[in-house]
Motif scaffolding. Structure first.
Motif, short mmCIF file in Angstrom:
data_model
loop_
_atom_site.label_atom_id
_atom_site.label_comp_id
_atom_site.label_asym_id
_atom_site.label_seq_id
_atom_site.Cartn_x
_atom_site.Cartn_y
_atom_site.Cartn_z
N ARG A 58 39.25 28.51 0.96
CA ARG A 58 37.84 28.37 1.33
C ARG A 58 37.48 29.40 2.39
NH1 ARG A 58 37.24 25.95 6.34
NH2 ARG A 58 35.04 25.54 6.00
N ASN A 59 36.21 29.80 2.39
CA ASN A 59 35.65 30.56 3.49
C ASN A 59 35.15 29.59 4.56
OD1 ASN A 59 36.09 33.04 2.18
ND2 ASN A 59 34.15 32.84 1.05
N PRO A 60 34.96 30.05 5.78
CA PRO A 60 34.58 29.13 6.86
C PRO A 60 33.33 28.30 6.60
CG PRO A 60 35.27 31.23 7.78
CD PRO A 60 35.21 31.42 6.29
N ASP A 61 32.39 28.85 5.83
CA ASP A 61 31.15 28.12 5.59
C ASP A 61 31.17 27.28 4.31
OD1 ASP A 61 31.24 30.33 3.93
OD2 ASP A 61 29.06 30.66 3.97
N GLN A 62 32.32 27.24 3.63
CA GLN A 62 32.39 26.54 2.35
C GLN A 62 32.97 25.13 2.49
OE1 GLN A 62 34.74 29.36 0.03
NE2 GLN A 62 32.90 30.04 -1.04
N LEU A 63 32.56 24.28 1.55
CA LEU A 63 33.12 22.94 1.44
C LEU A 63 34.42 22.96 0.65
CD1 LEU A 63 29.99 20.82 0.39
CD2 LEU A 63 30.88 21.13 2.71
N VAL A 64 35.20 21.91 0.83
CA VAL A 64 36.25 21.51 -0.10
C VAL A 64 35.84 20.15 -0.64
CG1 VAL A 64 38.66 20.83 -0.36
CG2 VAL A 64 38.08 22.82 1.02
N VAL A 65 35.94 19.98 -1.95
CA VAL A 65 35.50 18.74 -2.59
C VAL A 65 36.68 18.10 -3.30
CG1 VAL A 65 33.97 17.72 -4.31
CG2 VAL A 65 33.13 19.56 -2.83
N ASP A 86 33.66 17.91 8.57
CA ASP A 86 32.28 18.02 8.07
C ASP A 86 32.16 18.98 6.90
OD1 ASP A 86 32.71 20.29 9.69
OD2 ASP A 86 30.57 20.47 10.13
N LYS A 87 33.30 19.59 6.49
CA LYS A 87 33.32 20.46 5.32
C LYS A 87 34.09 19.83 4.16
CE LYS A 87 31.05 23.93 7.15
NZ LYS A 87 29.69 24.29 6.65
N PRO A 106 36.17 8.42 8.91
CA PRO A 106 34.73 8.26 9.10
C PRO A 106 33.98 9.56 9.31
CG PRO A 106 35.93 7.67 11.09
CD PRO A 106 36.96 7.89 10.02
N ASP A 107 34.68 10.68 9.50
CA ASP A 107 34.00 11.94 9.78
C ASP A 107 33.81 12.82 8.55
OD1 ASP A 107 33.89 11.30 12.51
OD2 ASP A 107 35.94 12.00 12.78
N ILE A 108 34.30 12.39 7.38
CA ILE A 108 34.04 13.14 6.15
C ILE A 108 32.88 12.47 5.42
CG2 ILE A 108 36.51 13.66 6.05
CD1 ILE A 108 36.62 11.89 3.49
N THR A 109 32.45 13.09 4.34
CA THR A 109 31.40 12.50 3.49
C THR A 109 32.06 11.91 2.25
OG1 THR A 109 29.73 14.08 4.25
CG2 THR A 109 29.31 12.95 2.16
N VAL A 110 31.81 10.64 2.01
CA VAL A 110 32.37 9.94 0.85
C VAL A 110 31.23 9.46 -0.03
CG1 VAL A 110 33.77 8.00 0.04
CG2 VAL A 110 34.38 9.17 2.17
N TYR A 111 31.26 9.84 -1.30
CA TYR A 111 30.30 9.35 -2.29
C TYR A 111 31.00 8.35 -3.20
CZ TYR A 111 27.01 13.16 -1.24
OH TYR A 111 26.12 14.01 -0.63
N GLN A 112 30.47 7.14 -3.25
CA GLN A 112 30.93 6.17 -4.24
C GLN A 112 30.13 6.43 -5.51
OE1 GLN A 112 30.60 1.95 -3.29
NE2 GLN A 112 30.86 1.46 -5.47
N GLU A 113 30.53 7.49 -6.20
CA GLU A 113 29.78 7.97 -7.35
C GLU A 113 30.72 8.64 -8.33
OE1 GLU A 113 25.55 7.19 -6.55
OE2 GLU A 113 26.73 7.72 -8.31
N ASP A 114 30.27 8.77 -9.55
CA ASP A 114 30.98 9.51 -10.58
C ASP A 114 30.99 10.99 -10.18
OD1 ASP A 114 31.61 10.94 -13.00
OD2 ASP A 114 31.00 9.19 -14.16
N CYS A 115 32.16 11.61 -10.20
CA CYS A 115 32.26 13.01 -9.79
C CYS A 115 31.47 13.94 -10.69
CB CYS A 115 33.72 13.44 -9.72
SG CYS A 115 34.58 13.45 -11.32
N ARG A 116 31.12 13.50 -11.89
CA ARG A 116 30.35 14.35 -12.78
C ARG A 116 28.92 14.56 -12.29
NH1 ARG A 116 31.94 11.17 -18.19
NH2 ARG A 116 31.81 9.47 -16.66
N LYS A 117 28.52 13.81 -11.25
CA LYS A 117 27.21 13.98 -10.62
C LYS A 117 27.28 14.90 -9.41
CE LYS A 117 25.82 9.24 -11.83
NZ LYS A 117 25.37 7.93 -11.27
N ALA A 118 28.40 15.58 -9.23
CA ALA A 118 28.63 16.32 -7.98
C ALA A 118 27.54 17.33 -7.67
CB ALA A 118 29.99 17.01 -8.04
N ALA A 119 27.13 18.13 -8.64
CA ALA A 119 26.14 19.17 -8.37
C ALA A 119 24.83 18.57 -7.88
CB ALA A 119 25.91 20.02 -9.61
N ALA A 120 24.39 17.50 -8.53
CA ALA A 120 23.12 16.87 -8.13
C ALA A 120 23.22 16.27 -6.73
CB ALA A 120 22.75 15.79 -9.14
N LEU A 121 24.37 15.69 -6.40
CA LEU A 121 24.51 15.04 -5.10
C LEU A 121 24.72 16.05 -3.97
CD1 LEU A 121 26.66 12.02 -6.29
CD2 LEU A 121 24.35 11.92 -5.38
#
Length: 205
Positions: A58-65, A86-87, A106-121
């Motif tokens: 990853r680059n410094p400004d990029q997320l890891v998912v 936060d990334k 608690p400091d990451i973002t967690v979606y209780q969602e289908d990963c196939r919705k990732a782009a929209a979320l």
């Protein structure tokens, strides 16, 4: 969805203390409820986490998912690899696991969602700008159409030319590369996981 915007770059105190019996019991309980969805009876070991962590790009400004956060064993590996909390975004569709993951980290973002919705979320701000996607879903247990949908969701958020990681307990590639239009190779192997595990990297063919 659990979303916490803190920019802390280290695991929470509970995560730093190591893998807890509570995490192992929860994982096993969810495995009993749905073995095919879990893929293993125990969370990923420290040796597997190290193989995953050293292959994060990853680059410094990029997320890891992360697709399939489970009880957070691989989440921990990503944080230990130096990814700021936060990334890091984790998708976990199982409500009990998502709740546990959000409490443990608690400091990451967690979606209780289908990963196939990732782009929209993730939205336009991050779509196409993710450094690495780590797939913890036991893809080999799912039909080809589902695999294709997950992979399309993966490439919809990855940076152009990006690579995703997939860990598996199979001795060969868990994905049919020809059928899915992928190229890939095994990046690492550990016999110290239960069961022994490999980490594969895949990119567009």
């Amino acid at each position: 969805m659990t979303a916490t915007p803190s920019s802390a770059a280290r695991p929470s105190r509970s995560a730093q203390s190591g893998d807890s019996p509570a995490a192992a019991w929860l994982f096993f309980k969810r495995w009993l409820a749905d073995p095919w969805a879990m893929g293993s009876i125990a969370p990923s070991s420290a040796s597997l986490r190290r193989v995953i962590g050293k292959n994060i790009i990853r680059n410094p400004d990029q997320l890891v998912v992360e697709f399939g956060g489970g009880t957070g064993a691989v989440t921990r590996a990503i944080l230990e690899a130096g990814v700021p909390a936060d990334k890091l975004v984790s998708f976990e569709i199982d409500g009990e696991l998502a709740g546990y993951l959000g409490e443990r980290y608690p400091d990451i973002t967690v979606y209780q969602e289908d990963c196939r919705k990732a782009a929209a979320l993730l939205g336009a701000e991050h779509t196409g700008k993710v450094g690495t996607v780590v797939i913890g879903i036991p893809m080999i247990t799912f039909p080809l159409d589902f695999q294709r949908e997950v992979i399309e969701a993966t490439f919809s958020i990855l940076q152009p030319g990006g690579r995703f990681l997939l860990y598996t307990f199979m001795p060969h590639s868990p994905l049919n590369r020809a059928a899915l239009g992928l190229q890939g190779k095994r990046l690492g192997f550990t016999p110290l996981n239960l069961p022994p595990a490999s980490v594969w990297g895949y990119w567009r063919g």
